[in-house]
Design a protein around this motif. Sequence first.
Motif, PDB file in Angstrom:
ATOM      1  N   PRO A 164       0.821  -1.212   0.000  1.00 45.11           N
ATOM      2  CA  PRO A 164       0.000   0.000   0.000  1.00 45.11           C
ATOM      3  C   PRO A 164       0.854   1.260   0.000  1.00 45.11           C
ATOM      4  CG  PRO A 164      -0.783  -1.575   1.633  1.00 45.11           C
ATOM      5  CD  PRO A 164       0.529  -2.096   1.148  1.00 45.11           C
ATOM      6  N   PRO A 165       0.349   2.345  -0.618  1.00 49.80           N
ATOM      7  CA  PRO A 165       1.101   3.602  -0.616  1.00 49.80           C
ATOM      8  C   PRO A 165       1.269   4.142   0.793  1.00 49.80           C
ATOM      9  CG  PRO A 165      -1.120   3.940  -1.439  1.00 49.80           C
ATOM     10  CD  PRO A 165      -0.932   2.460  -1.321  1.00 49.80           C
ATOM     11  N   TYR A 166       2.319   4.909   0.996  1.00 46.58           N
ATOM     12  CA  TYR A 166       2.620   5.465   2.316  1.00 46.58           C
ATOM     13  C   TYR A 166       1.556   6.485   2.703  1.00 46.58           C
ATOM     14  CZ  TYR A 166       5.343   7.671   6.065  1.00 46.58           C
ATOM     15  OH  TYR A 166       5.784   8.159   7.269  1.00 46.58           O
ATOM     16  N   ALA A 167       1.044   6.354   3.910  1.00 42.06           N
ATOM     17  CA  ALA A 167      -0.012   7.247   4.380  1.00 42.06           C
ATOM     18  C   ALA A 167       0.481   8.188   5.475  1.00 42.06           C
ATOM     19  CB  ALA A 167      -1.195   6.427   4.903  1.00 42.06           C
ATOM     20  N   GLY A 168       1.788   8.201   5.709  1.00 45.28           N
ATOM     21  CA  GLY A 168       2.317   8.970   6.832  1.00 45.28           C
ATOM     22  C   GLY A 168       2.543  10.436   6.572  1.00 45.28           C
ATOM     23  N   LEU A 169       2.457  10.863   5.311  1.00 44.47           N
ATOM     24  CA  LEU A 169       2.608  12.281   4.986  1.00 44.47           C
ATOM     25  C   LEU A 169       1.231  12.925   4.885  1.00 44.47           C
ATOM     26  CD1 LEU A 169       5.377  12.176   2.216  1.00 44.47           C
ATOM     27  CD2 LEU A 169       5.644  12.917   4.600  1.00 44.47           C
ATOM     28  N   TRP A 175       8.519  14.682   2.759  1.00 44.40           N
ATOM     29  CA  TRP A 175       8.834  14.876   4.180  1.00 44.40           C
ATOM     30  C   TRP A 175       9.616  16.173   4.382  1.00 44.40           C
ATOM     31  CZ3 TRP A 175      12.778  15.799   7.455  1.00 44.40           C
ATOM     32  CH2 TRP A 175      12.612  15.480   8.809  1.00 44.40           C
ATOM     33  N   LEU A 176      10.571  16.445   3.527  1.00 44.08           N
ATOM     34  CA  LEU A 176      11.379  17.666   3.646  1.00 44.08           C
ATOM     35  C   LEU A 176      10.517  18.911   3.468  1.00 44.08           C
ATOM     36  CD1 LEU A 176      14.463  16.423   1.610  1.00 44.08           C
ATOM     37  CD2 LEU A 176      14.448  16.908   4.069  1.00 44.08           C
ATOM     38  N   VAL A 177       9.593  18.859   2.530  1.00 46.33           N
ATOM     39  CA  VAL A 177       8.667  19.983   2.340  1.00 46.33           C
ATOM     40  C   VAL A 177       7.783  20.142   3.571  1.00 46.33           C
ATOM     41  CG1 VAL A 177       6.630  20.723   1.029  1.00 46.33           C
ATOM     42  CG2 VAL A 177       8.664  19.909  -0.189  1.00 46.33           C
ATOM     43  N   GLN A 178       7.250  19.048   4.061  1.00 45.30           N
ATOM     44  CA  GLN A 178       6.375  19.090   5.237  1.00 45.30           C
ATOM     45  C   GLN A 178       7.090  19.692   6.441  1.00 45.30           C
ATOM     46  OE1 GLN A 178       5.348  15.286   7.104  1.00 45.30           O
ATOM     47  NE2 GLN A 178       3.189  15.894   7.062  1.00 45.30           N
ATOM     48  N   HIS A 179       8.413  19.475   6.530  1.00 52.68           N
ATOM     49  CA  HIS A 179       9.182  19.972   7.672  1.00 52.68           C
ATOM     50  C   HIS A 179       9.912  21.272   7.375  1.00 52.68           C
ATOM     51  CE1 HIS A 179       8.275  15.874   8.950  1.00 52.68           C
ATOM     52  NE2 HIS A 179       8.524  16.279  10.176  1.00 52.68           N
ATOM     53  N   ASP A 180       9.441  21.983   6.358  1.00 52.99           N
ATOM     54  CA  ASP A 180       9.825  23.377   6.104  1.00 52.99           C
ATOM     55  C   ASP A 180      11.290  23.579   5.720  1.00 52.99           C
ATOM     56  OD1 ASP A 180       7.211  24.310   6.641  1.00 52.99           O
ATOM     57  OD2 ASP A 180       7.631  24.303   8.791  1.00 52.99           O
ATOM     58  N   TYR A 181      11.891  22.580   5.072  1.00 50.71           N
ATOM     59  CA  TYR A 181      13.215  22.812   4.491  1.00 50.71           C
ATOM     60  C   TYR A 181      13.056  23.688   3.252  1.00 50.71           C
ATOM     61  CZ  TYR A 181      15.254  19.356   7.619  1.00 50.71           C
ATOM     62  OH  TYR A 181      15.696  18.689   8.735  1.00 50.71           O
TER      63      TYR A 181
END
Length: 402
Positions: free
Chosen positions: A36-41, A374-380
């Motif tokens: 299944p595709p990742y659902a954590g983002l 993930w990097l976008v989500q964490h404001d890099y």
Amino acid sequence: MLEPAKRYAGYTAYDYLEEGVDYRGFAYAAQVHRVPPYAGLDLTADQAARAERLLAQETVISLHEHVQVFPADMGELRDHIRQGREPTAYEGLARSGLTAVFDNGMDGTCCISSDAGWKYQDVLFDLGVRMADLAHQDFVVKGETVADIEHAHETGRIAHVFALEASTMIENEVDRLDVLYGFGVRQMGIAYSEANTLGSGLKERGDGGLTYFGERAVKRMNKLGIAIDISHSGDQTCLDTIAVSDKPVFITHAGARSVWPTNRMKTDATITACAERGGVIGIEAAPHTTLSPDHPRHSLESVMDHFRYCVDLVGIDHVTFGPDTLFGDHVGLHDAFAANLSLGQAHAGVEYDKVPYVDGLENPAEAMGNIIGWLVQHDYSDDEIRKVVGGNTLRVLSEVWC
């Protein structure tokens, strides 16, 4: 996961041959949607659009992968490897967003091909067959120079860089490095977990460091333009290699031992020494490696705990990603070759929960897309993301491959 790249025309491995006549066929694992595709983002619409833009526009390089597809039945794995024709996963790569990928086809790993281990002629055969297949299509192309990577980016292709996990097959013949370079190999490890004529591996009881022959080999790699990898080498061998090399070296796929205390991870001293000489560490994601106390069930979050630690330790200019993923059951691969790999010794005394796959980093088709998300989500920033998904690697290659 992206739609297939426009440049990809649907080629599958060894299309130019006849299965059952020219080679033995196997049923292979699905290259797309095996799990299944990742659902954590949980990205906003703007964040998702930004992540897609960065994946599409930037030079995205995976410093360590296995881009062949494995049998659906891992019980057939040894027979599959012995028949000597591993298929490149073109369909999956077409959805990866990668500009370049360092492909470690497991050549040079300890005893993977047979009970006798990889021999020099085995490696040449494997490389030649894989290159013959690449030559029959126009999407995944050999990457031997920085210009090749730049051309791939400009034309919507993927530059495939042939790499070897270790130098075991050169035995005590330094000129074999020249032959491997001539075949297109542009990155090599020193030792794969077990000691060889160059130095010690990370699963040995003791580490005598880089041998005199190992020093000769390192110097020859420098002269040829072969990037050096110390991911599976012992601690002293790592430090010796960094000190002896005239060029920066890579830790292509590892994490920080300060985050997860196993020999498979690298010490702060090794990571720092690598960075001080201009090198880069690629953060690993193979099953049950880059775990963390905060995320002991292996997932994208565990891996990014190592990323953050290494950035804090040596700076963002010296960190990238070498996810070390593949198309198929990676945990099943480890189980099949448990006696040959370093996991037993590397995890000695450390308990962990076994997972069927690393959620969010299961294969090369999804790895870099989820990392960028993930990097976008964490404001890099865009500049920071540009560095860690390819720019840092290109900087080192510009010096090593010149």
